[in-house]
Every structure is written in structure tokens, then in C-alpha cells.
Design an enzyme around this catalytic site. Sequence first.
Site, PDB file in Angstrom:
ATOM      1  N   ASP A   1      -0.766  -4.936   3.258  1.00  0.00           N
ATOM      2  CA  ASP A   1      -0.998  -3.882   3.731  1.00  0.00           C
ATOM      3  C   ASP A   1      -0.338  -3.804   5.169  1.00  0.00           C
ATOM      4  O   ASP A   1      -0.890  -4.339   6.104  1.00  0.00           O
ATOM      5  CB  ASP A   1      -2.665  -3.745   3.797  1.00  0.00           C
ATOM      6  CG  ASP A   1      -3.342  -2.423   4.058  1.00  0.00           C
ATOM      7  OD1 ASP A   1      -4.475  -2.178   3.684  1.00  0.00           O
ATOM      8  OD2 ASP A   1      -2.597  -1.762   4.705  1.00  0.00           O
TER       9      ASP A   1
ATOM     10  N   THR B   1      -6.127   2.206   8.919  1.00  0.00           N
ATOM     11  CA  THR B   1      -5.255   3.121   9.497  1.00  0.00           C
ATOM     12  C   THR B   1      -6.026   4.256  10.413  1.00  0.00           C
ATOM     13  O   THR B   1      -5.637   4.635  11.319  1.00  0.00           O
ATOM     14  CB  THR B   1      -4.631   3.775   8.325  1.00  0.00           C
ATOM     15  OG1 THR B   1      -3.691   3.029   7.555  1.00  0.00           O
ATOM     16  CG2 THR B   1      -3.788   5.009   8.729  1.00  0.00           C
TER      17      THR B   1
ATOM     18  N   ILE C   1      -0.659  -1.554   7.546  1.00  0.00           N
ATOM     19  CA  ILE C   1      -1.610  -1.214   8.640  1.00  0.00           C
ATOM     20  C   ILE C   1      -3.055  -1.127   7.807  1.00  0.00           C
ATOM     21  O   ILE C   1      -3.151  -0.132   7.193  1.00  0.00           O
ATOM     22  CB  ILE C   1      -1.485  -0.181   9.533  1.00  0.00           C
ATOM     23  CG1 ILE C   1      -0.233  -0.191  10.181  1.00  0.00           C
ATOM     24  CG2 ILE C   1      -2.499   0.067  10.685  1.00  0.00           C
ATOM     25  CD1 ILE C   1       0.300   1.135  10.988  1.00  0.00           C
ATOM     26  N   ASP C   2      -3.907  -2.154   7.861  1.00  0.00           N
ATOM     27  CA  ASP C   2      -5.137  -2.194   7.344  1.00  0.00           C
ATOM     28  C   ASP C   2      -6.112  -1.585   8.530  1.00  0.00           C
ATOM     29  O   ASP C   2      -6.166  -2.193   9.287  1.00  0.00           O
ATOM     30  CB  ASP C   2      -5.805  -3.253   6.635  1.00  0.00           C
ATOM     31  CG  ASP C   2      -6.930  -3.359   5.906  1.00  0.00           C
ATOM     32  OD1 ASP C   2      -7.164  -2.277   5.330  1.00  0.00           O
ATOM     33  OD2 ASP C   2      -7.941  -3.989   6.103  1.00  0.00           O
TER      34      ASP C   2
ATOM     35  N   GLU D   1       0.688  -1.262  -0.130  1.00  0.00           N
ATOM     36  CA  GLU D   1       0.108   0.083   0.035  1.00  0.00           C
ATOM     37  C   GLU D   1       0.926   1.214  -0.141  1.00  0.00           C
ATOM     38  O   GLU D   1       0.667   2.255  -0.540  1.00  0.00           O
ATOM     39  CB  GLU D   1      -0.937  -0.023   1.186  1.00  0.00           C
ATOM     40  CG  GLU D   1      -1.671   1.474   1.254  1.00  0.00           C
ATOM     41  CD  GLU D   1      -2.849   1.277   2.103  1.00  0.00           C
ATOM     42  OE1 GLU D   1      -3.018   0.330   3.038  1.00  0.00           O
ATOM     43  OE2 GLU D   1      -3.695   2.039   2.045  1.00  0.00           O
TER      44      GLU D   1
ATOM     45  N   ASP E   1      -5.916  -4.421   0.232  1.00  0.00           N
ATOM     46  CA  ASP E   1      -7.051  -4.508   1.367  1.00  0.00           C
ATOM     47  C   ASP E   1      -7.611  -5.892   1.331  1.00  0.00           C
ATOM     48  O   ASP E   1      -8.207  -6.422   2.429  1.00  0.00           O
ATOM     49  CB  ASP E   1      -8.165  -3.559   1.011  1.00  0.00           C
ATOM     50  CG  ASP E   1      -7.634  -1.943   1.117  1.00  0.00           C
ATOM     51  OD1 ASP E   1      -7.920  -1.333   0.018  1.00  0.00           O
ATOM     52  OD2 ASP E   1      -6.920  -1.721   2.070  1.00  0.00           O
TER      53      ASP E   1
HETATM   54  C1  LIP Z   1      -9.212   0.612   4.665  1.00  0.00           C
HETATM   55  C2  LIP Z   1     -10.070  -0.363   4.278  1.00  0.00           C
HETATM   56  C3  LIP Z   1     -11.486  -0.168   4.743  1.00  0.00           C
HETATM   57  C4  LIP Z   1     -12.153   0.870   4.170  1.00  0.00           C
HETATM   58  C5  LIP Z   1     -11.281   2.264   4.266  1.00  0.00           C
HETATM   59  C6  LIP Z   1      -9.795   2.019   3.894  1.00  0.00           C
HETATM   60  P1  LIP Z   1      -6.728   1.510   4.847  1.00  0.00           P
HETATM   61  O1  LIP Z   1      -7.893   0.628   4.273  1.00  0.00           O
HETATM   62  O2  LIP Z   1      -9.581  -1.374   5.095  1.00  0.00           O
HETATM   63  O3  LIP Z   1     -12.392  -1.556   4.568  1.00  0.00           O
HETATM   64  O4  LIP Z   1     -13.517   1.035   4.291  1.00  0.00           O
HETATM   65  O5  LIP Z   1     -11.870   3.234   3.361  1.00  0.00           O
HETATM   66  O6  LIP Z   1      -9.711   1.875   2.498  1.00  0.00           O
HETATM   67  O7  LIP Z   1      -6.490   2.647   4.071  1.00  0.00           O
HETATM   68  O8  LIP Z   1      -6.926   1.736   6.222  1.00  0.00           O
HETATM   69  O9  LIP Z   1      -5.448   0.559   4.705  1.00  0.00           O
END
Ligand code: LIP
Length: 292
Positions: A105, A110, A107-108, A89, A236
Site C-alpha cells: 500500500d 490517503t 500510502i495507507d 493498491e 491494507d
Molecule cells: C484506508 C484504510 C482505512 C479505511 C479506509 C481506507 P487507503 O486505506 O487504511 O482503514 O478505513 O476506508 O480503506 O484507501 O487510505 O489506502
Amino acid sequence: MGPMSTHSEVTPTPTQLRDVAVEIAREAGELVRTRRAELVDDTSVAGLQATTTTKSSAVDPVTVVDQASEAFIVDQINRTRPGDGIIGEEGANKESTTGVEWIVDPIDGTVNFLYGIPGYAVSIGVAVDGGLVAGAVLNVATGELYYAAEGEGAFRDHEGTTTRLQTNTLNDTTEAMVATGFGYTSSRRKAQAQILTHVLPQVRDIRRMGAAALDFCHLAAGRIDAYYEHGLHPWDFAAGAVIAREAGAHVQVPGLRASGDDGEVVITSVQGISAAFDTLLDEAGAKKNVPM
Ligand code: LIP
């Protein structure tokens, strides 16, 4: 010994690749946990905010911890599997010479990480010749570690207990607990809200938990019955898609070269409602892309 890929070296088995992803996710999770503790005290996240910039919009943050986590993961993959490709990412982008690719990713979730909401994960997916075969997702806040390898099932390790994961059994979408998520631009969020007005009255309830990788894991663990979202990037969904699939879910995700900016939809659910849920989303206009 793994199957011969389209490349000269012998490809590791999905289980071997899963185990590497698990180990790296554990170590990256420890980095994320300790770095957050250094930047945040009990009363303020100011330290974290001071080291945060934004990407696609003013509410799409990237922290120094996202960047440090990805750098660590990339370094570990390069040490362990130097010929493999990496897509991350935060910019990692390396061609594969082995047919194996790591989709990361760091940190998914964030925004959850920034606010201290206990749902943010290190997510590491693995593909061989473009097909997803393994994944590991660590919820850094809770310590729950989800993992799966193609044909080998999906599991959760937590507090010394390993649980084999299986989705719920459900045949009626009106009883479905459905997770979804929203993008970072006003135009996409407006379109997503309009779709939601069609979905919400027809299902049990909606949950918006803020981390796609964990939404897939919640489905695998029977905590929700379906999940859909537009505009996810491969990092993601890569690991979570393998975990949900191996727990018995029906999974529809874009290709690994897709861009979340195009707004393709991810749809996954328990098998018993997959056709009806797909129809419900189609009628809500959710099968069409929702661009940025
Ligand atoms: C997030 C996703 C989440 C989505 C957010 C964002 P990030 O990824 O995990 O499902 O709704 O808009 O895309 O940006 O935290 O890696």
C-alpha cells in the site's frame, strides 16, 4: 540461509525479507514526504487536490503521490527480487516465480494524507507461498517505523530509539479501546454504523484513525486493545497483521486473494479478550461480510 520454498531457488529468511521491506519503506516514505511538500503550501492543499482523482466513490481519492510511491516501490522490488510477485493498491499485479510476494500500500490513509492529518503510512507486507512472514509500516508524518519478521518479534524505530513491541494485557472487553474504520460507499457506511451502535456501548471507547496499517501498529504498541474493520484489501492489512501478530496479538485476516469489495471482516485484539471480542462482534452482526 532461508527455507526451501516450493520453488527452485533458496527463499530468503523472514528477517532478510523484513530488512528489504524496511529499506524500501524508508525510501518510499521520503518520496511521499517530499512530493507532498512540493504540492502543498502552508495555507492550501489545492496543489494536491488538483492532482487527485477518485476510485470506488467520490470520497475514495488517489493522488499522484500514491501512484509515484507505488511505482518507486515496484521498481525497487524488481531490482532487488526480480522473480517475486507484487500486489499493489494502485494496480501493481505481478505473478511470483519464487514463491515470494510483496503486498504494497503506497500510502495507507490517503484521506489523512490529503487533509494533512498525521497518520498515513507506506505499508509493505511479504508472503512466502501465501503465508505472511514479514512487514514494514512507516508513518510518514511522524517518522515512526514499525517492522516484524515471523518468529522474530515486532519493533518500532523512532528518533533513534528502537522499542520492542508488546500488546497490552487486558481481560475485559468493557475496558477495551477499540479502533475501527469505514468504507467509501454510503451503503457500506450505513451497515458499519449499525454495527457500531452495538459495539460502542460495550467497550471503553472507539477510535477511527483512518489508516488500517497504523491501526495494527497501534495495537502492537499498546495504544489500542482491539481493531476491526470490514472491506479491507490485502494491501491494507498484510504488513500490519505480521507486526500485530509478532507483538502478541490475536489476528484474523482474509486471504491474500480476497477482495475488499466482498466486505470480509478483519479482527485483531490482545489475546486476553480475543474470544469475548469475537462474540461481541458476532452479536453485533459483524462476523458477516459487509459488501460495498
Ligand atoms: C484506508 C484504510 C482505512 C479505511 C479506509 C481506507 P487507503 O486505506 O487504511 O482503514 O478505513 O476506508 O480503506 O484507501 O487510505 O489506502
